[in-house]
Design an enzyme around this catalytic site. Structure first.
Site, PDB file in Angstrom:
ATOM      1  N   GLY A 134       0.824  -1.202   0.000  1.00 14.59           N
ATOM      2  CA  GLY A 134       0.000   0.000   0.000  1.00 14.59           C
ATOM      3  C   GLY A 134       0.859   1.253   0.000  1.00 14.59           C
TER       4      GLY A 134
ATOM      5  N   THR B 170       1.207   3.442   2.318  1.00 11.10           N
ATOM      6  CA  THR B 170       1.824   3.700   3.620  1.00 11.10           C
ATOM      7  C   THR B 170       2.576   2.488   4.146  1.00 11.10           C
ATOM      8  OG1 THR B 170      -0.007   5.214   4.099  1.00 11.10           O
ATOM      9  CG2 THR B 170       1.368   4.550   5.953  1.00 11.10           C
ATOM     10  N   ASN B 171       1.964   1.302   4.024  1.00  7.69           N
ATOM     11  CA  ASN B 171       2.561   0.076   4.577  1.00  7.69           C
ATOM     12  C   ASN B 171       2.573  -1.063   3.571  1.00  7.69           C
ATOM     13  OD1 ASN B 171       2.974   0.919   7.370  1.00  7.69           O
ATOM     14  ND2 ASN B 171       0.747   0.955   7.529  1.00  7.69           N
TER      15      ASN B 171
ATOM     16  N   ASP C 228      -5.383  -3.570  -5.104  1.00  8.20           N
ATOM     17  CA  ASP C 228      -5.911  -3.826  -3.754  1.00  8.20           C
ATOM     18  C   ASP C 228      -7.425  -3.993  -3.782  1.00  8.20           C
ATOM     19  OD1 ASP C 228      -6.095  -1.120  -4.525  1.00  8.20           O
ATOM     20  OD2 ASP C 228      -5.982  -0.374  -2.460  1.00  8.20           O
TER      21      ASP C 228
ATOM     22  N   ASP D 166     -12.573  -0.329   2.357  1.00  9.13           N
ATOM     23  CA  ASP D 166     -11.193  -0.500   2.819  1.00  9.13           C
ATOM     24  C   ASP D 166     -10.696   0.842   3.356  1.00  9.13           C
ATOM     25  OD1 ASP D 166      -8.529  -1.064   3.284  1.00  9.13           O
ATOM     26  OD2 ASP D 166      -8.186  -2.035   1.352  1.00  9.13           O
TER      27      ASP D 166
END
Length: 271
Positions: A17, A19-20, A118, A138
Site C-alpha cells: 500500500g 503507507t505500509n 488492492d 477498505d
C-alpha cells in the site's frame, strides 16, 4: 520452481500500500504469521530482503519453506526492489496481481486496468468468502468503497481521502489548528479546539461512510441485486464501527485472504 512438502504448501503474500506493506505467511489455508513494514521506494532489494528474512527468523520460520509468492501493489516504483528481493532471497518467481492474472471477478469499470490491485484483491476475497451482493470498504490511506454483484461482477465504487489524510490536511492548511490524535470524542459538540477537530474528523467520517453505504445499496438494488452485505477492512475501521450499523462484518485480513485465493487460481504459473 515450487515444490510440495507433505502436501501442505507455504506461500508468502504481500499487499503493498501507499503507507505500509503487509506480509502474510499461509500454510495451506491458515495464516500463520503476518507483519507490517513501511513502504519506502528508496529501499533496495537487499534492505527489504534483510528485514523480511529477520521477520522469518524471529517467528522461527524457514524462508526456504516458501514455495510461492504473490504480490498486490498500488506503488509501481517499489516493484523492482520487491521482485528482485523475492528472486534473490526466496528463489521463486512471484505472481503479480494485474492484467492476465485469473481472479474470477468480471470488472465492469470503463477501463478495467484503472482498478487498483488492492480493490480487486478485496473483491475476490469477499466474493469467495461471503458469496452475496457486496459493498466492500477498505479504510487505508484512501478509503475505497467497492460494489460487487452476487455473481462476481465488479461494478465500480467510490474513492475518498482517508481519515488520516483528512486530519493531516486540516493541520497543514489551517495555521492555527494543531495536529490531533485520532480519538472519537463522546460528543459532537466540542468544548475546545482539539476535541472540536476530533469530533469533526471522526463524526464527519462516520456520516460520510453511512451515507455512501446507503446510496450504494439503493444503486445496487436498482441493478437488480438483493440486499448488499457490507464488509469492512483496514486498521482505522475500529474508530467508526460502533456508529456504522450498516457494516455487517469486519475482516482485517481480507486482502491477505484475497491474495491466497488468487494464488490458488494461478498457481500453475509457478509449477
Amino acid at each position: 520452481m515450487a515444490h510440495i512438502k507433505g502436501g501442505v504448501i507455504m506461500i508468502l503474500v504481500l499487499d503493498v500500500g501507499n503507507t505500509n506493506i503487509v506480509l502474510g505467511i499461509y500454510k495451506g489455508k491458515e495464516l500463520i504469521a503476518d507483519w507490517r513494514l513501511s513502504t519506502d521506494s528508496k529501499r533496495t532489494a537487499d534492505e527489504y530482503g534483510i528485514q523480511v528474512i529477520q521477520l522469518f527468523l524471529n517467528s522461527k520460520l524457514d524462508p526456504s519453506d516458501i514455495e510461492g509468492v504473490i504480490i498486490s501493489s498500488v506503488v509501481p516504483n517499489i516493484m523492482y526492489s520487491l521482485e528482485h528481493m523475492i528472486y534473490k532471497y526466496f528463489e521463486v518467481t512471484p505472481i503479480i496481481v494485474g492484467p492476465g492474472v485469473k481472479t474470477g471477478i468480471n470488472i465492469k469499470y470503463d477501463n478495467p486496468k484503472e482498478v487498483g490491485a488492492d480493490r480487486i484483491v478485496n473483491a475476490v476475497a469477499a466474493h469467495e468468502l461471503y458469496n452475496k451482493p457486496l459493498i466492500i470498504i477498505d479504510f487505508g490511506t484512501a478509503t475505497t468503497f467497492c460494489a460487487v454483484t452476487e455473481k462476481g461482477d465488479y461494478l465500480g465504487g467510490t474513492i475518498c481521502p482517508g481519515i488520516k489524510i483528512s486530519s493531516d490536511a486540516l493541520f497543514e492548511r489551517a495555521a492555527k489548528l494543531p495536529r490531533v490524535e485520532l480519538i472519537k470524542p463522546e460528543a459532537v459538540i466540542g468544548k475546545n479546539t482539539v476535541v472540536s477537530m476530533q469530533a469533526g474528523i471522526i463524526y464527519g467520517y462516520i456520516g460520510q461512510v453511512n451515507y455512501i453505504i446507503e446510496k450504494m445499496k439503493k444503486e445496487m438494488k436498482a441493478y437488480g441485486e438483493g440486499e448488499p452485505y457490507v464488509v469492512a477492512t483496514g486498521g482505522l475501521t475500529k474508530l467508526i464501527i460502533e456508529d456504522c450499523k450498516a457494516i455487517n462484518v469486519v475482516n482485517n485480513i481480507l486482502t491477505l485472504e484475497g491474495l491466497r485465493f488468487i494464488y490458488e487460481k494461478n498457481k500453475e504459473q509457478v509449477y
